[in-house]
Design a protein around this motif. Structure first.
Motif, PDB file in Angstrom:
ATOM      1  N   THR A 112      -8.197  -6.789   3.351  1.00  0.00           N
ATOM      2  CA  THR A 112      -8.720  -8.148   3.548  1.00  0.00           C
ATOM      3  C   THR A 112      -7.994  -9.164   2.679  1.00  0.00           C
ATOM      4  OG1 THR A 112     -10.456  -7.978   1.848  1.00  0.00           O
ATOM      5  CG2 THR A 112     -11.008  -7.204   4.068  1.00  0.00           C
ATOM      6  N   TYR A 113      -7.308  -8.684   1.645  1.00  0.00           N
ATOM      7  CA  TYR A 113      -6.513  -9.564   0.780  1.00  0.00           C
ATOM      8  C   TYR A 113      -5.036  -9.554   1.154  1.00  0.00           C
ATOM      9  CZ  TYR A 113     -10.567 -10.022  -2.282  1.00  0.00           C
ATOM     10  OH  TYR A 113     -11.823 -10.296  -2.795  1.00  0.00           O
ATOM     11  N   GLY A 114      -4.706  -8.972   2.285  1.00  0.00           N
ATOM     12  CA  GLY A 114      -3.332  -9.018   2.770  1.00  0.00           C
ATOM     13  C   GLY A 114      -2.447  -7.866   2.350  1.00  0.00           C
ATOM     14  N   TYR A 115      -3.036  -6.779   1.858  1.00  0.00           N
ATOM     15  CA  TYR A 115      -2.232  -5.630   1.436  1.00  0.00           C
ATOM     16  C   TYR A 115      -1.981  -4.688   2.610  1.00  0.00           C
ATOM     17  CZ  TYR A 115      -2.625  -6.886  -3.476  1.00  0.00           C
ATOM     18  OH  TYR A 115      -2.516  -7.545  -4.673  1.00  0.00           O
ATOM     19  N   ASN A 116      -0.791  -4.102   2.614  1.00  0.00           N
ATOM     20  CA  ASN A 116      -0.437  -3.068   3.575  1.00  0.00           C
ATOM     21  C   ASN A 116      -0.467  -1.730   2.847  1.00  0.00           C
ATOM     22  OD1 ASN A 116       0.549  -1.789   5.927  1.00  0.00           O
ATOM     23  ND2 ASN A 116       2.648  -1.955   5.177  1.00  0.00           N
ATOM     24  N   CYS A 117      -1.324  -0.815   3.294  1.00  0.00           N
ATOM     25  CA  CYS A 117      -1.572   0.423   2.557  1.00  0.00           C
ATOM     26  C   CYS A 117      -0.980   1.624   3.283  1.00  0.00           C
ATOM     27  CB  CYS A 117      -3.073   0.637   2.366  1.00  0.00           C
ATOM     28  SG  CYS A 117      -3.882  -0.664   1.392  1.00  0.00           S
ATOM     29  N   THR A 118      -0.423   2.548   2.500  1.00  0.00           N
ATOM     30  CA  THR A 118       0.181   3.761   3.017  1.00  0.00           C
ATOM     31  C   THR A 118      -0.275   4.952   2.202  1.00  0.00           C
ATOM     32  OG1 THR A 118       2.162   2.515   3.683  1.00  0.00           O
ATOM     33  CG2 THR A 118       2.348   4.928   3.558  1.00  0.00           C
ATOM     34  N   ARG A 119      -0.748   5.985   2.864  1.00  0.00           N
ATOM     35  CA  ARG A 119      -1.084   7.227   2.162  1.00  0.00           C
ATOM     36  C   ARG A 119       0.201   8.010   1.947  1.00  0.00           C
ATOM     37  NH1 ARG A 119      -5.507  10.250   0.886  1.00  0.00           N
ATOM     38  NH2 ARG A 119      -6.925   8.785   1.924  1.00  0.00           N
ATOM     39  N   ILE A 120       0.541   8.279   0.677  1.00  0.00           N
ATOM     40  CA  ILE A 120       1.809   8.941   0.384  1.00  0.00           C
ATOM     41  C   ILE A 120       1.654  10.446   0.188  1.00  0.00           C
ATOM     42  CG2 ILE A 120       2.831   6.844  -0.551  1.00  0.00           C
ATOM     43  CD1 ILE A 120       2.353   7.938  -3.335  1.00  0.00           C
ATOM     44  N   ASP A 121       0.429  10.912  -0.040  1.00  0.00           N
ATOM     45  CA  ASP A 121       0.156  12.344  -0.057  1.00  0.00           C
ATOM     46  C   ASP A 121      -1.336  12.540   0.165  1.00  0.00           C
ATOM     47  OD1 ASP A 121      -1.151  12.008  -2.549  1.00  0.00           O
ATOM     48  OD2 ASP A 121       0.652  12.519  -3.681  1.00  0.00           O
ATOM     49  N   ALA A 122      -1.832  13.754  -0.080  1.00  0.00           N
ATOM     50  CA  ALA A 122      -3.221  14.063   0.237  1.00  0.00           C
ATOM     51  C   ALA A 122      -4.213  13.195  -0.532  1.00  0.00           C
ATOM     52  CB  ALA A 122      -3.506  15.535  -0.038  1.00  0.00           C
ATOM     53  N   ASN A 123      -3.835  12.750  -1.733  1.00  0.00           N
ATOM     54  CA  ASN A 123      -4.800  12.047  -2.582  1.00  0.00           C
ATOM     55  C   ASN A 123      -4.388  10.634  -2.981  1.00  0.00           C
ATOM     56  OD1 ASN A 123      -6.521  14.344  -2.737  1.00  0.00           O
ATOM     57  ND2 ASN A 123      -5.217  15.207  -4.341  1.00  0.00           N
ATOM     58  N   ASP A 124      -3.139  10.243  -2.767  1.00  0.00           N
ATOM     59  CA  ASP A 124      -2.633   8.986  -3.305  1.00  0.00           C
ATOM     60  C   ASP A 124      -2.314   7.980  -2.219  1.00  0.00           C
ATOM     61  OD1 ASP A 124      -2.150   9.361  -6.382  1.00  0.00           O
ATOM     62  OD2 ASP A 124      -1.541  11.244  -5.441  1.00  0.00           O
ATOM     63  N   ILE A 125      -2.713   6.735  -2.476  1.00  0.00           N
ATOM     64  CA  ILE A 125      -2.485   5.635  -1.546  1.00  0.00           C
ATOM     65  C   ILE A 125      -1.811   4.490  -2.294  1.00  0.00           C
ATOM     66  CG2 ILE A 125      -3.593   3.913  -0.057  1.00  0.00           C
ATOM     67  CD1 ILE A 125      -5.788   5.960   0.480  1.00  0.00           C
ATOM     68  N   THR A 126      -0.781   3.936  -1.697  1.00  0.00           N
ATOM     69  CA  THR A 126      -0.097   2.774  -2.250  1.00  0.00           C
ATOM     70  C   THR A 126      -0.319   1.580  -1.335  1.00  0.00           C
ATOM     71  OG1 THR A 126       1.624   3.959  -3.470  1.00  0.00           O
ATOM     72  CG2 THR A 126       2.158   1.749  -2.723  1.00  0.00           C
ATOM     73  N   CYS A 127      -0.768   0.478  -1.911  1.00  0.00           N
ATOM     74  CA  CYS A 127      -0.974  -0.762  -1.166  1.00  0.00           C
ATOM     75  C   CYS A 127      -0.050  -1.836  -1.741  1.00  0.00           C
ATOM     76  CB  CYS A 127      -2.426  -1.213  -1.258  1.00  0.00           C
ATOM     77  SG  CYS A 127      -3.603  -0.020  -0.562  1.00  0.00           S
ATOM     78  N   MET A 128       0.670  -2.509  -0.873  1.00  0.00           N
ATOM     79  CA  MET A 128       1.677  -3.465  -1.323  1.00  0.00           C
ATOM     80  C   MET A 128       1.491  -4.804  -0.626  1.00  0.00           C
ATOM     81  SD  MET A 128       5.868  -3.081  -1.232  1.00  0.00           S
ATOM     82  CE  MET A 128       5.787  -1.634  -2.302  1.00  0.00           C
ATOM     83  N   LYS A 129       1.757  -5.876  -1.393  1.00  0.00           N
ATOM     84  CA  LYS A 129       1.701  -7.227  -0.850  1.00  0.00           C
ATOM     85  C   LYS A 129       2.925  -7.982  -1.373  1.00  0.00           C
ATOM     86  CE  LYS A 129      -1.386 -11.280  -0.703  1.00  0.00           C
ATOM     87  NZ  LYS A 129      -2.718 -11.795  -1.139  1.00  0.00           N
ATOM     88  N   PRO A 130       3.702  -8.611  -0.492  1.00  0.00           N
ATOM     89  CA  PRO A 130       4.911  -9.300  -0.947  1.00  0.00           C
ATOM     90  C   PRO A 130       4.590 -10.403  -1.954  1.00  0.00           C
ATOM     91  CG  PRO A 130       4.910  -9.044   1.435  1.00  0.00           C
ATOM     92  CD  PRO A 130       3.551  -8.661   0.966  1.00  0.00           C
ATOM     93  N   ARG A 131       5.451 -10.531  -2.945  1.00  0.00           N
ATOM     94  CA  ARG A 131       5.281 -11.587  -3.947  1.00  0.00           C
ATOM     95  C   ARG A 131       5.422 -12.961  -3.305  1.00  0.00           C
ATOM     96  NH1 ARG A 131       8.479  -7.653  -6.466  1.00  0.00           N
ATOM     97  NH2 ARG A 131       7.576  -6.763  -8.370  1.00  0.00           N
ATOM     98  N   GLN A 132       4.731 -13.944  -3.887  1.00  0.00           N
ATOM     99  CA  GLN A 132       4.837 -15.331  -3.474  1.00  0.00           C
ATOM    100  C   GLN A 132       5.421 -16.136  -4.625  1.00  0.00           C
ATOM    101  OE1 GLN A 132       4.083 -16.517  -0.374  1.00  0.00           O
ATOM    102  NE2 GLN A 132       3.603 -14.416   0.247  1.00  0.00           N
ATOM    103  N   ASP A 133       6.282 -17.069  -4.300  1.00  0.00           N
ATOM    104  CA  ASP A 133       6.822 -17.937  -5.345  1.00  0.00           C
ATOM    105  C   ASP A 133       5.724 -18.830  -5.892  1.00  0.00           C
ATOM    106  OD1 ASP A 133       9.356 -16.931  -4.973  1.00  0.00           O
ATOM    107  OD2 ASP A 133       9.875 -18.452  -3.454  1.00  0.00           O
ATOM    108  N   SER A 134       5.811 -19.128  -7.211  1.00  0.00           N
ATOM    109  CA  SER A 134       4.792 -19.981  -7.844  1.00  0.00           C
ATOM    110  C   SER A 134       4.846 -21.381  -7.264  1.00  0.00           C
ATOM    111  CB  SER A 134       5.038 -20.036  -9.353  1.00  0.00           C
ATOM    112  OG  SER A 134       4.973 -18.738  -9.907  1.00  0.00           O
TER     113      SER A 134
END
Length: 294
Positions: free
Chosen positions: A272-294
């Motif tokens: 809901t905050y714009g993150y794209n999440c990927t499960r990288i193994d049975a227990n770990d998930i990485t969620c990434m959101k592109p940086r925005q310029d200040s």
């Protein structure tokens, strides 16, 4: 060789210690003070392991617990999470390690000179992290500048601030302190141990991170309490810039269910905050959101 405790106190002068404490308090603005490793007693049963990280061509010493069987082993680490620490956290960004345990993810960040906030509630774990930091300094693997970038807090992280919260862990003779949890029913080992309670404060990441400090990575591993940690960083997630670029968390089915949650709850919230999440193994998930310029 001089005893650890004497040697390490000389590594940080009284002036250095006072400057570090003042710097930490000014940065996060919280009443909670970071741990002063020079005042933590030396580990009486160190199990030092040299860990090589080809991503940066450097070693870090980790002081493992007695039950791990890792003493005097040399290990090479190429896991994706280490890549995130070394490559994705920019020089001006903060790396946050929630559930630091004995510093397996904290100390490599210090070797790489990453500004690091590490949180763990157990005195045993804090002692191990400080012991590892001392050993890296003694062996010349860490610099004074790098060590000064570690802000270690003995506290739980959650969705509200409390001055005194109970956390359960197995007794000393049993070990397996990585099973420590706010939810005693999630402590999952084949032979149920006697539980010991420690009392620590609980903080939120929103209160600990300065408003002008950008965040490169938040790593969360807290035995089923991941949702509450994320709920306590709502302000960071709502930032227009400087929000966490990557959030990496653990989600184990058994722990999640015993904590009364459904699988995917944390991921749904982050999306809901714009993150794209990927499960990288049975227990770990990485969620990434592109940086925005200040």
């Amino acid at each position: 060789m001089r005893p650890y405790s004497v040697y390490f106190r000389n590594q940080f002068s009284k002036n250095d210690q006072s400057i570090f404490a003042k710097h930490a308090q000014e940065q996060h603005g919280s009443k909670l003070q970071p741990v002063d490793c020079s005042k933590i007693p030396a580990d009486t049963d160190p199990h030092f392991t040299a860990n090589y990280f080809p991503q940066i061509d450097k070693q870090a010493i980790i002081d493992f617990p007695w039950w791990s069987g890792e003493k005097d082993k040399n290990t090479t680490h190429t896991a994706e999470l280490y890549d995130q620490v070394f490559k994705e956290v920019l020089p001006n960004e903060l790396y946050i390690d929630v559930g630091a345990n004995i510093g397996q993810m904290t100390l490599p960040g210090i070797i790489a000179s990453k500004l690091t906030y590490a949180f763990d509630p157990l005195l045993y774990d804090v002692t191990k992290i400080c012991s590892g930091l001392k050993e890296n300094l003694v062996r010349g693997l860490a610099t004074q500048e790098g060590a000064s970038k570690l802000h270690l807090f003995r506290a739980l992280v959650g969705n509200e601030s409390q001055s005194n919260v109970s956390i359960s862990r197995p007794e000393e003779s049993f070990g397996k302190f990585e099973q420590a949890s706010l939810f005693s029913n999630t402590i999952g080992v084949a032979r149920k141990p006697k539980l010991v309670t420690e009392h620590v404060p609980m903080v939120t990441l929103d209160e600990m991170v300065p408003p002008d400090m950008p965040i490169g990575l938040v790593k969360i591993d807290v035995q089923g309490f991941e949702l509450q940690v994320v709920q306590g960083m709502k302000g960071l997630l709502e930032r227009k810039s400087g929000f966490p670029h990557i959030i990496h968390y653990e989600e184990q089915g058994r722990l999640t269910r015993l904590a009364g949650l459904q699988m995917g709850t944390v991921q749904s919230l982050l999306e809901t905050y714009g993150y794209n999440c990927t499960r990288i193994d049975a227990n770990d998930i990485t969620c990434m959101k592109p940086r925005q310029d200040s």
